[in-house]
Design an enzyme around this catalytic site. Structure first.
Site, PDB file in Angstrom:
ATOM      1  N   CYS A 101       0.818  -1.208   0.060  1.00 42.62           N
ATOM      2  CA  CYS A 101       0.011  -0.045   0.069  1.00 42.62           C
ATOM      3  C   CYS A 101       0.727   1.173  -0.028  1.00 42.62           C
ATOM      4  O   CYS A 101       0.462   2.300  -0.954  1.00 42.62           O
ATOM      5  CB  CYS A 101      -0.815  -0.039   1.089  1.00 42.62           C
ATOM      6  SG  CYS A 101      -2.378   1.396   1.196  1.00 42.62           S
ATOM      7  N   CYS A 198      -6.529  -3.846   6.757  1.00 43.88           N
ATOM      8  CA  CYS A 198      -7.620  -3.001   6.660  1.00 43.88           C
ATOM      9  C   CYS A 198      -8.763  -3.583   5.737  1.00 43.88           C
ATOM     10  O   CYS A 198      -9.891  -3.262   6.220  1.00 43.88           O
ATOM     11  CB  CYS A 198      -6.924  -1.800   6.170  1.00 43.88           C
ATOM     12  SG  CYS A 198      -6.561  -1.778   4.227  1.00 43.88           S
TER      13      CYS A 198
END
Length: 365
Positions: A101, A198
């Site tokens: 990410c 997440c």
């Protein structure tokens, strides 16, 4: 300086944005929408990037008096982070989605758009230090060792560092950041830190992967290749795992067994004693450097293989094809797919993805 503040909805990014404003920069806040199915509000401290987080980020931006936008990066996130996560598990590796990410979203896609729009830097709430060295900007560990995030930033390149701003890097503790947030009237001052992956907010990685790649019964082998049990899918295991093996027959020495290897092609899992997790050598791919590559092909350094593990002194060798590291003392349970970050003192030199390991213990030991 025109600064684009990435605001996750947490206390760190809010205070980072506040410090950028206080420093006199022209600041614009942005929250990244990374899921098109983010309607479920986070429970407790699990997950991030939810609607709740977007609202918290907007409230913080309003309090700071800065413009605020939500950018939809969900498709890019799905392709570069989630799809990579699944593919790595299918290949028998243990990926780190936070590294991907940072590499692909926060400091590639976001920074690219920021520069296109005329911003000078992207500001985040990461705990790391930027130092202007003789050969350009350097990435160093944060002042607060307990909160240091230089490991997950090891994927950044020199060009990206030149347009990055970490206002929290020299803050002695997270407690001070929370106190500052409260003083500034930011409602996220006591908001819990996010944990887990997440995009798997309930923390059930095994169940999530089973839905994505399916579950097929396979064999559990010992180091000699003998079948000692079965499992419901190799994707559910990672090197170093002890729990959830469900092996009915105890080891001859009575000691617990650990996962030593995952073989996705044959859908088998190899287990053995804890001592066999000792790793004498690692080598890898996807190597990047936070500045110019090391001048010598072989050099001494420290290597960190997990976000919160201790660095280990080692000898590294790099060529265009990859990096090999031999630690002074064996690593403990390194899985292919993990990220190894190389340090020289507090400075991050670069990183690579572990592709192969060599055990420090012979098979018949």
């Amino acid at each position: 300086m025109r600064v684009l503040a990435a605001m996750s909805g947490g206390v760190d990014s809010a205070v980072a944005a506040a410090r950028a404003v206080e420093a006199g920069h022209d600041v614009v806040g942005v929250h990244l929408a990374l899921s098109r199915a983010g309607g479920t509000l986070r429970a407790g401290s699990r997950g991030c990037c939810t609607i709740e987080d977007a609202l918290d980020a907007r409230r913080a931006a309003d309090r700071l008096g800065i413009p605020f936008y939500v950018w939809d990066f969900s498709e890019r996130f799905r392709e570069d982070v989630i799809a990579d996560f699944v593919a790595e598990y299918q290949a028998g590796r243990t990926p780190n989605p936070c590294m991907r990410c940072n590499e692909k979203i926060k400091f590639a896609a976001l920074l690219e758009r920021a520069l296109e729009l005329g911003f000078d830097a992207v500001c985040t709430g990461h705990y790391a230090l930027l130092v202007d060295g003789p050969d350009g900007r350097e990435l160093h560990r944060a002042s607060d060792a307990a909160k240091d995030q230089s490991y997950v930033l090891g994927v950044l390149t020199a060009e990206q560092l030149a347009h990055t701003y970490f206002p929290l890097g020299d803050t002695p503790s997270k407690a001070l950041v929370r106190a500052e947030a409260a003083e500034r009237g930011l409602t996220v001052a006591q908001k819990p830190d996010s944990h887990d992956i997440c995009f798997i907010p309930d923390g059930d990685t095994r169940g999530w992967l089973a839905d994505k790649v399916g579950a097929e019964r396979g064999q559990i082998l010992d180091r000699a290749g003998d079948v000692i049990g079965t499992h419901e899918g190799a994707h559910a295991f990672t090197v170093g795992q002890r729990r959830g093996l469900s092996i009915g027959t105890p080891a001859a020495d009575g000691k617990p067994r650990f996962v030593l290897e995952v073989r996705p092609v044959s859908n088998t899992v190899v287990v053995g004693p804890k001592e066999a997790l000792a790793t004498a050598e690692i080598s890898g791919i996807r190597a990047t450097w936070t500045g110019a590559p090391p001048a010598a092909e072989e050099f001494d350094c420290h290597v960190q293989i997990r976000a919160h593990s201790d660095p280990v002194s080692a000898r590294a060798q790099w060529r265009s094809g990859g990096v090999t590291v031999v630690p002074d003392a064996p690593f403990d349970g390194v899985a292919p797919g993990q990220t190894a970050v190389l340090y020289l003192g507090t400075r991050v030199l670069g990183q690579f993805t572990v592709d192969a390991t060599v055990s420090a213990v012979a098979v018949d030991a």
